[in-house]
Scaffold this active site. Structure first.
Site, mmCIF file in Angstrom:
data_model
loop_
_atom_site.group_PDB
_atom_site.id
_atom_site.type_symbol
_atom_site.label_atom_id
_atom_site.label_comp_id
_atom_site.label_asym_id
_atom_site.label_seq_id
_atom_site.Cartn_x
_atom_site.Cartn_y
_atom_site.Cartn_z
ATOM 1 N N SER A 101 0.831 -1.188 0.000
ATOM 2 C CA SER A 101 0.000 0.000 0.000
ATOM 3 C C SER A 101 0.880 1.258 0.000
ATOM 4 O O SER A 101 1.695 1.444 -0.901
ATOM 5 C CB SER A 101 -0.947 -0.058 1.204
ATOM 6 O OG SER A 101 -1.908 0.945 1.168
ATOM 7 N N HIS A 126 -2.353 -1.254 -4.267
ATOM 8 C CA HIS A 126 -3.816 -1.265 -4.389
ATOM 9 C C HIS A 126 -4.316 0.165 -4.290
ATOM 10 O O HIS A 126 -3.544 1.092 -4.087
ATOM 11 C CB HIS A 126 -4.476 -2.170 -3.340
ATOM 12 C CG HIS A 126 -4.306 -1.726 -1.924
ATOM 13 N ND1 HIS A 126 -4.777 -2.451 -0.864
ATOM 14 C CD2 HIS A 126 -3.726 -0.629 -1.369
ATOM 15 C CE1 HIS A 126 -4.500 -1.832 0.270
ATOM 16 N NE2 HIS A 126 -3.861 -0.726 -0.018
#
Length: 200
Positions: A101, A126
């Site tokens: 992330s 993501h």
């Protein structure tokens, strides 16, 4: 039972006596910083302060940022990102373990040709996460628009950092997208997989 932060002996320049300091302080003196936890405002403030200090001490030497992080706050991560771009020092990023992330975003934000990962590292990208709980519809709408704006900005930055088309980044970040160190290199998130400090 938690281990605690190890202490190591350190002799201040010009001093004949050693004193015990925590290992992160000692490594910071060698321009080595760690992002080894979730990205929070407190973690970001600490890393920003350390980078600014090291850059003011000597902007001709690189700063080494080791990353083993599941990600965390987007706004805190962007404070670190902006500081990495702001300082004159090269920022060498090295993934040890997991950069997920916002951790992956910061890994990719290192100085070009100085974004590294150890062989068994994992990288995950993501879209930014956002949530609401029992809020007014107008507040939810405002938050959703902001999340979409941030998602677009992060994807555009990631496309620029990796050389991948924006549309590919947008598709790949729609869900959790895991990569090995080699796959991250092929993708453009990092520049090199290393297995020895001399390669950094």
């Amino acid at each position: 039972m938690p281990i605690g932060t190890p202490s190591v002996p350190y002799r201040l320049p010009g001093s004949q006596f050693e004193r015990w300091v925590d290992i992160y302080t000692r490594l910071g003196a060698e321009r080595i910083l760690f992002l080894g936890q979730e990205v929070t405002d407190g973690v970001a403030n600490s890393l920003v302060a350390q980078m600014l200090y090291l850059d003011s001490e000597d902007s001709t030497k690189p700063i080494y940022l080791y990353i083993n992080s599941p990600g965390g706050s987007v706004t805190a991560g962007l404070a670190i990102y902006d500081t990495m771009k702001y300082v004159k020092s090269d920022v060498v990023t090295i993934c040890v373990g997991l950069a997920a992330s916002m951790g992956a975003f910061l890994l990719s934000a290192g100085t070009k040709n100085k974004r590294l990962a150890l062989p068994h590292s994992r990288i995950m990208i993501h879209q930014p996460l956002g949530g609401t709980s029992q809020r007014q519809a107008s507040d939810i709408e405002i938050e959703a628009k902001e999340i979409l704006r941030i998602k677009d900005m992060l994807n555009r930055s990631m496309a620029e950092m990796t050389g991948q088309p924006f549309e590919k980044i947008e598709k790949d970040t729609d869900r959790d997208y895991f990569l090995s160190a080699k796959e991250a290199k092929d993708y453009g998130l990092i520049d090199k997989v290393i297995s020895h400090p001399n390669e950094a």
